[in-house]
Write a protein that holds these residues in place. Sequence first.
Motif, short mmCIF file in Angstrom:
data_model
loop_
_atom_site.label_atom_id
_atom_site.label_comp_id
_atom_site.label_asym_id
_atom_site.label_seq_id
_atom_site.Cartn_x
_atom_site.Cartn_y
_atom_site.Cartn_z
N LEU A 5 39.43 19.63 32.38
CA LEU A 5 40.39 21.01 32.71
C LEU A 5 39.45 22.14 32.42
CD1 LEU A 5 43.55 19.88 30.89
CD2 LEU A 5 43.26 19.88 33.39
N HIS A 6 39.52 23.16 33.08
CA HIS A 6 39.07 24.59 32.87
C HIS A 6 40.26 25.39 32.51
CE1 HIS A 6 35.41 22.88 34.31
NE2 HIS A 6 35.97 22.28 35.19
N THR A 7 40.08 26.16 31.63
CA THR A 7 41.10 27.31 31.24
C THR A 7 40.37 28.66 31.21
OG1 THR A 7 42.36 25.78 29.96
CG2 THR A 7 42.93 28.16 29.79
N ILE A 8 40.84 29.86 31.80
CA ILE A 8 40.60 30.80 31.86
C ILE A 8 41.54 31.95 31.40
CG2 ILE A 8 38.64 30.60 33.20
CD1 ILE A 8 40.05 31.98 35.30
N GLU A 9 41.25 33.09 30.86
CA GLU A 9 42.17 34.30 30.55
C GLU A 9 42.32 35.14 31.78
OE1 GLU A 9 41.45 35.77 26.87
OE2 GLU A 9 42.61 34.10 25.73
N LEU A 10 43.22 35.72 32.37
CA LEU A 10 43.42 36.64 33.28
C LEU A 10 44.52 37.87 32.52
CD1 LEU A 10 44.71 34.06 35.89
CD2 LEU A 10 42.33 35.25 35.71
N PRO A 11 43.54 38.91 31.75
CA PRO A 11 44.31 39.80 31.08
C PRO A 11 45.24 40.56 32.03
CG PRO A 11 42.01 39.64 30.42
CD PRO A 11 42.38 38.97 31.40
N GLN A 12 44.69 41.18 33.26
CA GLN A 12 45.24 42.03 33.87
C GLN A 12 45.70 41.29 35.25
OE1 GLN A 12 45.80 45.21 32.84
NE2 GLN A 12 44.90 44.81 30.94
N GLU A 13 46.87 41.94 36.01
CA GLU A 13 47.09 41.52 37.50
C GLU A 13 45.84 41.20 38.41
OE1 GLU A 13 49.91 42.92 40.93
OE2 GLU A 13 50.94 42.41 39.08
N SER A 14 45.04 42.42 37.99
CA SER A 14 43.85 42.34 39.02
C SER A 14 42.79 41.38 38.82
CB SER A 14 43.08 43.88 38.77
OG SER A 14 42.54 44.00 37.15
N ASP A 15 42.90 40.69 37.55
CA ASP A 15 42.18 39.55 37.10
C ASP A 15 42.67 38.36 37.89
OD1 ASP A 15 40.20 40.87 35.21
OD2 ASP A 15 42.01 40.94 34.05
N THR A 16 43.92 38.09 37.96
CA THR A 16 44.64 37.15 38.73
C THR A 16 44.07 37.23 40.14
OG1 THR A 16 46.38 37.00 37.12
CG2 THR A 16 46.91 36.14 39.19
N LEU A 17 44.25 38.51 40.86
CA LEU A 17 43.85 38.51 41.99
C LEU A 17 42.67 38.29 42.36
CD1 LEU A 17 46.04 42.00 42.89
CD2 LEU A 17 46.26 39.87 44.14
N GLU A 18 41.50 38.90 41.57
CA GLU A 18 40.18 38.61 41.79
C GLU A 18 39.85 36.95 41.73
OE1 GLU A 18 36.17 38.81 42.64
OE2 GLU A 18 37.88 40.37 42.89
#
Length: 159
Positions: A5-18
């Motif tokens: 498994l790989h886990t990353i943080e997406l602090p902003q909506e823009s991070d999720t989009l990217e």
Amino acid sequence: MSAALHTIELPQESDTLEFGRRLGALLRAGDLVLLDGPLGAGKTVLARGIAAGMGVTGAVTSPTFVIARVHRPGSGDGPALVHVDAYRLGGLDEIDDLDLDTDLTESAVVVEWGEGLAERLADSYLLLRLRRRDDDVRELTAEPHGESWAPRLAQLAAR
């Protein structure tokens, strides 16, 4: 068989989009991506990013009430994106009725709420679990299944 498994943080909506854009740029016909997470976790935002990375033009919204939408890349190059919301589906028979296994021959298929229903559509798939923490940061856990996903996931992490 699944890889690590790989886990990353997406602090902003823009991070999720990217993240979605980068993933979408790697998708090809036959790819199956399952999105899991509670309401408000960011599944549709991630799907919009995937669509952007695939070159899809036009609005990408949750297909909750239509169940599935087909989006074509604006340039005509690359596979289509079939975006499915399995939330209202009653089970495996209704997934079969959508004929998604046929779509996989020429499209990439992204299924929101697909865990437990859509895995059987392909031997190889990527499961992405999204969770929203109390501080509003999204955590995305990627679970690759099949040989083709682990190297592509490593490619995503390297960017």
